[in-house]
Design an enzyme around this catalytic site. Structure first.
Site, short mmCIF file in Angstrom:
data_model
loop_
_atom_site.label_atom_id
_atom_site.label_comp_id
_atom_site.label_asym_id
_atom_site.label_seq_id
_atom_site.Cartn_x
_atom_site.Cartn_y
_atom_site.Cartn_z
N CYS A 115 -0.36 5.78 2.36
CA CYS A 115 -0.70 4.52 1.70
C CYS A 115 0.57 3.68 1.49
CB CYS A 115 -1.37 4.78 0.35
SG CYS A 115 -1.90 3.26 -0.48
N ASP A 119 1.28 2.07 -1.05
CA ASP A 119 1.63 2.10 -2.47
C ASP A 119 3.12 2.42 -2.68
OD1 ASP A 119 1.94 3.14 -5.24
OD2 ASP A 119 -0.22 2.88 -5.32
N ARG A 179 4.63 3.74 -4.97
CA ARG A 179 4.94 4.99 -5.66
C ARG A 179 4.83 6.22 -4.76
NH1 ARG A 179 0.39 3.89 -9.98
NH2 ARG A 179 -0.57 3.33 -7.96
N HIS A 237 -3.43 9.46 -1.81
CA HIS A 237 -2.96 9.78 -3.16
C HIS A 237 -4.07 9.46 -4.16
CE1 HIS A 237 -2.15 5.57 -4.59
NE2 HIS A 237 -2.14 5.35 -3.29
N CYS A 249 -5.73 5.80 -6.00
CA CYS A 249 -5.33 4.80 -5.00
C CYS A 249 -6.04 3.46 -5.29
CB CYS A 249 -5.70 5.29 -3.59
SG CYS A 249 -5.28 4.11 -2.29
CO CO Z 1 -3.05 3.76 -2.35
#
Ligand code: CO
Length: 214
Positions: A42, A44, A46, A98, A101
């Site tokens: 992803c 993302d 993090r 994750h 999400c």
């Molecule tokens: Co995500």
């Protein structure tokens, strides 16, 4: 014009620290890359691939998009898979989702966001496909997390059915597809046991991964 001077400074400090540990590090990397792993994760902020699995530059080929979706008609993702498998000749493809999400969360709600709706449609399809499993989960956060897991399983399956991976297996290549999920709250990865190393393993691995007790 340096709009973000602290990042340039960070970079210099990082490069220096790497050279202190291994003076030849960048010189060796400059000769080419030979990572054994393709990471599909992803976007993302993090969930940075290299840091999570403790690997250095040159160790992992990375493709990231919103909610780690693998679509057969997505030239971007499919080109990455082709290059990684056919040219770099990676031995492992890790699809890593994750928990919590945002893309999966947005897909599980029915309001429209915009351009991204077309992308989230793929996850909404996963949600509809596994409605029988998901409807048993009453807690909203648990439902999202289970959908995050099922999304990984579905996208790992999509990797397995990509032309490039199918051809690699037809030619007897050593290549495994893995489905993992990462928990932002504790920094730990979890293997969803959807490891597939040949075309004949897809159906069984998929069935077990989807039906495992939640
Ligand atoms: Co995500």
């Amino acid at each position: 014009m340096r709009l973000l001077p602290h990042l340039i400074e960070n970079n210099r400090a990082w490069a220096e620290s790497v050279l202190q540990e291994d003076p030849e590090f960048f010189a060796k990397l400059a000769k080419g890359q030979k990572p054994e792993i393709l990471w599909i994760g992803c976007a993302d902020s993090r969930v940075p691939a290299n840091q999570i699995i403790g690997l250095k530059p040159g160790d992992v080929f990375v493709h990231r998009n919103i909610a780690n979706v693998v679509v057969h008609s997505d030239f971007n993702c499919q080109s990455v898979i082709e290059f990684a498998v056919s040219v770099i000749r990676v031995k492992h493809i890790i699809v890593c989702g994750h928990y919590s999400c945002g893309g999966v969360k947005a897909a599980s709600q029915d309001h429209h966001v915009g351009l991204i709706d077309g992308w989230l449609r793929h996850i909404r399809d996963v949600r509809q496909k596994h409605d029988a499993i998901l409807r048993k989960i009453s807690d909203e956060d648990q439902l999202i997390d289970r959908l995050c897991e099922l999304n990984v399983v579905e996208q790992a399956k999509n990797v397995c059915y990509s032309t490039v991976v199918q051809e690699a297996w037809e030619h007897g290549r050593e290549l495994s597809v893995h489905g993992w999920i990462y928990a932002i709250k504790d920094g730990l990865l979890r293997d969803l046991n959807v490891t597939i190393s040949g075309a004949t393993e897809i159906a069984d691995a998929y069935r077990v991964a989807v039906n495992r007790p939640g």
